[in-house]
Design a protein around this motif. Structure first.
Motif, PDB file in Angstrom:
ATOM      1  N   ARG A 132     -26.916 -19.496 -33.936  1.00 48.56           N
ATOM      2  CA  ARG A 132     -26.408 -18.210 -34.405  1.00 48.56           C
ATOM      3  C   ARG A 132     -24.883 -18.210 -34.387  1.00 48.56           C
ATOM      4  O   ARG A 132     -24.262 -19.024 -33.714  1.00 48.56           O
ATOM      5  N   PHE A 133     -24.316 -17.273 -35.118  1.00 50.14           N
ATOM      6  CA  PHE A 133     -22.862 -17.188 -35.189  1.00 50.14           C
ATOM      7  C   PHE A 133     -22.314 -15.969 -34.445  1.00 50.14           C
ATOM      8  O   PHE A 133     -21.110 -15.760 -34.420  1.00 50.14           O
ATOM      9  N   ASP A 134     -23.189 -15.182 -33.842  1.00 50.30           N
ATOM     10  CA  ASP A 134     -22.759 -13.938 -33.208  1.00 50.30           C
ATOM     11  C   ASP A 134     -23.133 -13.914 -31.737  1.00 50.30           C
ATOM     12  O   ASP A 134     -23.638 -12.926 -31.224  1.00 50.30           O
ATOM     13  N   VAL A 135     -22.877 -15.029 -31.044  1.00 51.33           N
ATOM     14  CA  VAL A 135     -23.288 -15.128 -29.647  1.00 51.33           C
ATOM     15  C   VAL A 135     -22.111 -15.512 -28.754  1.00 51.33           C
ATOM     16  O   VAL A 135     -21.083 -15.995 -29.225  1.00 51.33           O
ATOM     17  N   ILE A 136     -22.289 -15.286 -27.458  1.00 59.23           N
ATOM     18  CA  ILE A 136     -21.332 -15.717 -26.444  1.00 59.23           C
ATOM     19  C   ILE A 136     -22.097 -16.549 -25.420  1.00 59.23           C
ATOM     20  O   ILE A 136     -23.111 -16.092 -24.899  1.00 59.23           O
ATOM     21  N   ALA A 137     -21.635 -17.744 -25.141  1.00 59.15           N
ATOM     22  CA  ALA A 137     -22.244 -18.588 -24.109  1.00 59.15           C
ATOM     23  C   ALA A 137     -21.455 -18.435 -22.820  1.00 59.15           C
ATOM     24  O   ALA A 137     -20.224 -18.322 -22.841  1.00 59.15           O
ATOM     25  N   GLY A 138     -22.153 -18.405 -21.689  1.00 57.58           N
ATOM     26  CA  GLY A 138     -21.478 -18.267 -20.405  1.00 57.58           C
ATOM     27  C   GLY A 138     -22.332 -18.798 -19.276  1.00 57.58           C
ATOM     28  O   GLY A 138     -23.560 -18.892 -19.395  1.00 57.58           O
ATOM     29  N   VAL A 139     -21.690 -19.169 -18.171  1.00 64.87           N
ATOM     30  CA  VAL A 139     -22.394 -19.677 -16.992  1.00 64.87           C
ATOM     31  C   VAL A 139     -22.642 -18.519 -16.027  1.00 64.87           C
ATOM     32  O   VAL A 139     -21.728 -17.757 -15.711  1.00 64.87           O
ATOM     33  N   GLU A 140     -23.876 -18.392 -15.580  1.00 67.78           N
ATOM     34  CA  GLU A 140     -24.207 -17.292 -14.676  1.00 67.78           C
ATOM     35  C   GLU A 140     -24.450 -17.748 -13.244  1.00 67.78           C
ATOM     36  O   GLU A 140     -24.701 -16.926 -12.366  1.00 67.78           O
ATOM     37  N   ARG A 141     -24.362 -19.033 -12.970  1.00 69.27           N
ATOM     38  CA  ARG A 141     -24.535 -19.503 -11.598  1.00 69.27           C
ATOM     39  C   ARG A 141     -23.440 -20.510 -11.290  1.00 69.27           C
ATOM     40  O   ARG A 141     -23.238 -21.460 -12.046  1.00 69.27           O
ATOM     41  N   LEU A 142     -22.748 -20.319 -10.188  1.00 68.66           N
ATOM     42  CA  LEU A 142     -21.640 -21.202  -9.853  1.00 68.66           C
ATOM     43  C   LEU A 142     -21.499 -21.301  -8.339  1.00 68.66           C
ATOM     44  O   LEU A 142     -22.135 -20.571  -7.584  1.00 68.66           O
ATOM     45  N   LEU A 143     -20.672 -22.226  -7.924  1.00 64.85           N
ATOM     46  CA  LEU A 143     -20.389 -22.432  -6.510  1.00 64.85           C
ATOM     47  C   LEU A 143     -18.978 -21.949  -6.197  1.00 64.85           C
ATOM     48  O   LEU A 143     -18.073 -22.086  -7.016  1.00 64.85           O
ATOM     49  N   VAL A 144     -18.798 -21.403  -5.009  1.00 63.62           N
ATOM     50  CA  VAL A 144     -17.491 -20.930  -4.566  1.00 63.62           C
ATOM     51  C   VAL A 144     -17.035 -21.782  -3.388  1.00 63.62           C
ATOM     52  O   VAL A 144     -17.753 -21.911  -2.393  1.00 63.62           O
TER      53      VAL A 144
ATOM     54  N   PHE B 171     -22.387 -13.104 -15.419  1.00 66.38           N
ATOM     55  CA  PHE B 171     -21.680 -14.133 -16.174  1.00 66.38           C
ATOM     56  C   PHE B 171     -20.218 -14.205 -15.746  1.00 66.38           C
ATOM     57  O   PHE B 171     -19.549 -13.181 -15.655  1.00 66.38           O
ATOM     58  N   ALA B 172     -19.747 -15.395 -15.482  1.00 65.49           N
ATOM     59  CA  ALA B 172     -18.363 -15.603 -15.068  1.00 65.49           C
ATOM     60  C   ALA B 172     -17.452 -15.554 -16.288  1.00 65.49           C
ATOM     61  O   ALA B 172     -17.658 -16.280 -17.262  1.00 65.49           O
ATOM     62  N   GLY B 173     -16.440 -14.685 -16.228  1.00 64.44           N
ATOM     63  CA  GLY B 173     -15.531 -14.537 -17.358  1.00 64.44           C
ATOM     64  C   GLY B 173     -14.824 -15.827 -17.738  1.00 64.44           C
ATOM     65  O   GLY B 173     -14.494 -16.043 -18.897  1.00 64.44           O
ATOM     66  N   GLY B 174     -14.590 -16.713 -16.755  1.00 63.10           N
ATOM     67  CA  GLY B 174     -13.911 -17.977 -17.013  1.00 63.10           C
ATOM     68  C   GLY B 174     -14.773 -19.018 -17.680  1.00 63.10           C
ATOM     69  O   GLY B 174     -14.349 -20.170 -17.799  1.00 63.10           O
ATOM     70  N   THR B 175     -15.972 -18.626 -18.134  1.00 61.15           N
ATOM     71  CA  THR B 175     -16.847 -19.577 -18.829  1.00 61.15           C
ATOM     72  C   THR B 175     -17.220 -19.109 -20.223  1.00 61.15           C
ATOM     73  O   THR B 175     -18.012 -19.762 -20.900  1.00 61.15           O
ATOM     74  N   TYR B 176     -16.674 -17.982 -20.682  1.00 65.52           N
ATOM     75  CA  TYR B 176     -17.018 -17.471 -22.005  1.00 65.52           C
ATOM     76  C   TYR B 176     -16.660 -18.479 -23.090  1.00 65.52           C
ATOM     77  O   TYR B 176     -15.524 -18.945 -23.178  1.00 65.52           O
ATOM     78  N   CYS B 177     -17.619 -18.772 -23.944  1.00 64.41           N
ATOM     79  CA  CYS B 177     -17.406 -19.654 -25.091  1.00 64.41           C
ATOM     80  C   CYS B 177     -17.983 -18.951 -26.317  1.00 64.41           C
ATOM     81  O   CYS B 177     -19.147 -18.528 -26.304  1.00 64.41           O
ATOM     82  N   PHE B 178     -17.191 -18.833 -27.385  1.00 69.39           N
ATOM     83  CA  PHE B 178     -17.634 -18.053 -28.537  1.00 69.39           C
ATOM     84  C   PHE B 178     -16.833 -18.480 -29.768  1.00 69.39           C
ATOM     85  O   PHE B 178     -15.830 -19.202 -29.669  1.00 69.39           O
ATOM     86  N   LEU B 179     -17.275 -18.027 -30.914  1.00 71.55           N
ATOM     87  CA  LEU B 179     -16.598 -18.346 -32.158  1.00 71.55           C
ATOM     88  C   LEU B 179     -15.443 -17.378 -32.413  1.00 71.55           C
ATOM     89  O   LEU B 179     -15.474 -16.220 -31.981  1.00 71.55           O
ATOM     90  N   ARG B 180     -14.447 -17.865 -33.122  1.00 78.02           N
ATOM     91  CA  ARG B 180     -13.309 -17.014 -33.462  1.00 78.02           C
ATOM     92  C   ARG B 180     -13.763 -15.783 -34.242  1.00 78.02           C
ATOM     93  O   ARG B 180     -13.236 -14.678 -34.046  1.00 78.02           O
ATOM     94  N   ASP B 181     -14.746 -15.954 -35.121  1.00 81.22           N
ATOM     95  CA  ASP B 181     -15.233 -14.822 -35.903  1.00 81.22           C
ATOM     96  C   ASP B 181     -15.831 -13.741 -35.001  1.00 81.22           C
ATOM     97  O   ASP B 181     -15.731 -12.549 -35.304  1.00 81.22           O
ATOM     98  N   THR B 182     -16.453 -14.158 -33.892  1.00 75.24           N
ATOM     99  CA  THR B 182     -16.996 -13.190 -32.944  1.00 75.24           C
ATOM    100  C   THR B 182     -15.860 -12.394 -32.312  1.00 75.24           C
ATOM    101  O   THR B 182     -15.939 -11.166 -32.158  1.00 75.24           O
ATOM    102  N   TRP B 183     -14.797 -13.090 -31.921  1.00 70.42           N
ATOM    103  CA  TRP B 183     -13.640 -12.420 -31.311  1.00 70.42           C
ATOM    104  C   TRP B 183     -12.989 -11.438 -32.278  1.00 70.42           C
ATOM    105  O   TRP B 183     -12.545 -10.357 -31.870  1.00 70.42           O
TER     106      TRP B 183
END
Length: 209
Positions: A107-119, A135-147
């Motif tokens: 799809r072209f209208d999605v955001i990928a992100g990591v929801e489990r991490l280690l501290v 979802f950790a904000g520092g893992t957002y991955c998306f298309l420019r068109d989405t932004w």
């Protein structure tokens, strides 16, 4: 794979920034660029390698995080956008994993992100599971068109980790989740991430703000 633009906002944390740049340079994914947006009291330009794929934007005044991220994306040229945090550890395959999750959604209208991490608690050396369901904000991955349809907004917020700690993400075994920001009404990305999967959908445009 199209060019991936990594956007890194920072402020008065040169020790974190130096490591963040190093983590970026270790990435195995080719065809990437890094845009650093800095509104700190002192310039960190001396820490930034002189390379055609790294851009340093120095802001004269203190600027909200959402605006900084939007400025960084405007200065970038990639079709895929990856948000990075200056105090996070990123495995060398991080960009590979995130972009693969984004493209495999079909799809072209999605955001990928990591929801489990280690501290990593630097004061004690303990590695703690931060749990899931957000979802950790520092893992957002998306298309420019989405932004373009859902730019980052300026929201009040602060650090969710104690001073002196940092997050650690490892690509091996990580399965990023994908959310759909599409909605019948205008929406904006939340630069701080969301504390639950439901919150991600709301802040990405599903439901009320």
């Amino acid at each position: 794979m199209p060019l991936v633009s990594c956007i890194l906002a920072t402020k008065d944390r040169p020790h974190f920034l130096a490591r963040a740049i190093d983590y970026y340079l270790r990435q195995t994914l080719p065809d990437t660029e890094l845009v650093i947006v800095d509104d700190g009291s002192q310039s960190c330009e001396a820490l930034v390698p002189r390379a055609p794929h790294i851009t340093y934007l120095r802001l004269a005044n203190e600027t909200p995080l959402g605006t900084k991220l939007n400025l960084g994306i405007e200065a970038s040229s990639g079709r895929v956008i990856q948000k990075l945090d200056d105090d996070d550890y990123y495995h060398p395959r991080f960009l590979e994993v995130m972009t693969s999750a984004l493209s495999s959604s079909g799809r072209f209208d999605v955001i990928a992100g990591v929801e489990r991490l280690l501290v990593l608690i630097s004061a004690t050396g303990d590695l703690v599971d931060a749990g899931g369901g957000w979802f950790a904000g520092g893992t957002y991955c998306f298309l420019r068109d989405t932004w373009k349809q859902h730019p980052f907004r300026d929201v009040p917020g602060g650090r969710v980790l104690p001073r002196g700690s940092s997050r650690s993400r490892h690509a091996a075994g990580v399965r990023p989740r994908v959310v759909h920001p599409g909605a019948p009404r205008p929406a904006h990305l939340d630069p701080y991430g969301a504390r639950s999967g439901a919150a991600v959908h709301r802040r990405a445009g599903r439901g009320r703000h």
